[in-house]
Write a protein that holds these residues in place. Structure first.
Motif, PDB file in Angstrom:
ATOM      1  N   ARG A   1       9.433 -20.239 -11.231  1.00 19.94           N
ATOM      2  CA  ARG A   1      10.315 -19.852 -10.130  1.00 19.94           C
ATOM      3  C   ARG A   1      11.554 -19.112 -10.623  1.00 19.94           C
ATOM      4  O   ARG A   1      11.852 -17.998 -10.173  1.00 19.94           O
ATOM      5  N   ALA A   2      12.288 -19.728 -11.526  1.00 18.38           N
ATOM      6  CA  ALA A   2      13.577 -19.170 -11.934  1.00 18.38           C
ATOM      7  C   ALA A   2      13.428 -17.882 -12.739  1.00 18.38           C
ATOM      8  O   ALA A   2      14.180 -16.924 -12.539  1.00 18.38           O
TER       9      ALA A   2
ATOM     10  N   CYS B   1      13.717 -29.090  -8.356  1.00 22.35           N
ATOM     11  CA  CYS B   1      12.751 -27.993  -8.176  1.00 22.35           C
ATOM     12  C   CYS B   1      11.349 -28.574  -8.045  1.00 22.35           C
ATOM     13  O   CYS B   1      10.444 -28.284  -8.829  1.00 22.35           O
TER      14      CYS B   1
ATOM     15  N   CYS C   1      16.831 -26.452  -3.144  1.00 21.42           N
ATOM     16  CA  CYS C   1      17.408 -25.270  -3.777  1.00 21.42           C
ATOM     17  C   CYS C   1      18.934 -25.218  -3.693  1.00 21.42           C
ATOM     18  O   CYS C   1      19.589 -24.713  -4.609  1.00 21.42           O
TER      19      CYS C   1
ATOM     20  N   CYS D   1      20.493 -26.886  -6.622  1.00 19.41           N
ATOM     21  CA  CYS D   1      20.036 -26.457  -7.947  1.00 19.41           C
ATOM     22  C   CYS D   1      21.160 -25.775  -8.725  1.00 19.41           C
ATOM     23  O   CYS D   1      21.838 -24.884  -8.188  1.00 19.41           O
TER      24      CYS D   1
ATOM     25  N   ARG E   1      20.633 -21.879  -8.882  1.00 20.30           N
ATOM     26  CA  ARG E   1      20.172 -21.237  -7.642  1.00 20.30           C
ATOM     27  C   ARG E   1      20.587 -19.767  -7.563  1.00 20.30           C
ATOM     28  O   ARG E   1      19.844 -18.945  -7.024  1.00 20.30           O
TER      29      ARG E   1
ATOM     30  N   CYS F   1      18.093 -17.758  -9.755  1.00 22.48           N
ATOM     31  CA  CYS F   1      16.657 -17.966  -9.552  1.00 22.48           C
ATOM     32  C   CYS F   1      16.021 -16.735  -8.922  1.00 22.48           C
ATOM     33  O   CYS F   1      16.373 -16.326  -7.802  1.00 22.48           O
TER      34      CYS F   1
END
Length: 288
Positions: free
Chosen positions: A144-145, A190, A197, A200, A203, A206
């Protein structure tokens, strides 16, 4: 992408208080915890881990016990072959390393039942060495990131280790924290189905979030078959019966555990093949 500073700072402030993260928790405890945590939730592992280490505080203690005792103590953690492999690893540690869990990744990989993840986790978390440590949670955070994908593709040891290597700080102590921090982030923030989110620490960096959370369209990891009605369930019923008995369990007693004879026989045959059950006069019992 430099995610380590933010993730490490978040981890230091918010990490869960888990036994294997406490000072003085040795390499043997780390090894046992990592094997137990494979496919088993943390809340189920913690009490069983404490009981295990009280009974077998070092590899020599476990190696001196019959393998059946390890299987019995494994109780309902699932996938009881892990208990046999851990017992075999304890024997190997005593025979090859004088009862001390080795530090070198290659030596750890040479132990029975110890794979890439567990070997690097022990080297990194028990000894503080700089190695990328990758589990499902880490793979999801990186997908994701860093890659901007909603979920990771099928596992690839070479690719996954290289991806984690890219985010590890050069500083050895900080790299150890990053391994734990990214893993923790994937476990509590996550998450696979309901990522938090807004909480996070990365964020704003990401790529998945910046792209509007696009759905993942790549190859997927095969979904595990359901447990109810499976051979795994029948294996578990047979193992529970054997763990609860101090004498051999007869074929007639096993027949009462599951109505479908063909599936029951198949499950029993697989347990015998795995060495989790042995045939003796009068029926079946745990090894050793």
């Amino acid at each position: 992408m430099q995610i380590a500073p933010a993730v490490n700072a978040w981890f230091r402030a918010h990490q869960r208080d888990l036994p294997w993260r406490r000072d003085g928790f040795g390499a043997w405890g780390i090894l046992v915890s990592e094997v137990m945590l494979q496919q088993t939730p943390v809340v189920r592992v913690i009490p069983r881990l404490a009981e295990w280490l009280d009974r077998w505080p070092d590899p020599a203690a476990l190696a001196a016990s019959p393998p059946g005792d390890a299987v019995r103590a494994w109780d309902r953690l699932g996938y009881p072959r892990r208990a046999l492999r851990l017992h075999a690893a304890a024997v190997a540690i005593v025979e090859r390393h004088g009862g001390v869990v080795p530090r070198d990744v290659s030596a750890l990989l040479a132990l029975p039942g110890i794979g890439d993840y567990t070997a690097r986790a022990v080297a990194a978390f028990a000894y503080g060495d700089r190695h990328p440590v990758v589990d499902t949670n880490v793979r999801r955070v990186l997908a994701r990131a860093v890659d901007g994908q909603g979920e990771p593709g099928p596992p690839s040891t070479r690719r996954d280790l290289a991806a984690m290597e890219q985010v590890l700080p050069e500083d050895v102590a900080e790299a150890r924290v990053t391994n734990a921090a990214v893993m923790e982030l994937g476990a509590v923030i996550c998450t696979a189905r309901a990522p938090r989110c807004e909480e996070c620490p990365i964020r704003d960096d990401c790529r998945w979030r910046a792209s509007g959370y696009p759905p993942y369209e790549g190859a997927r990891t095969p979904v595990q078959a359901r447990f109810e009605g499976s051979d795994r369930q029948v294996r578990g019923l047979i193992m529970a019966e054997l763990r609860a008995s101090d004498i051999p369990v007869t074929t007639a007693e096993i027949a009462t555990l599951w109505p479908e004879a063909a599936q029951r026989d198949r499950a029993l045959a697989s347990l015998l093949a795995d060495g989790l059950v042995i045939a003796v006069d009068g029926g079946f019992e745990l090894p050793g």
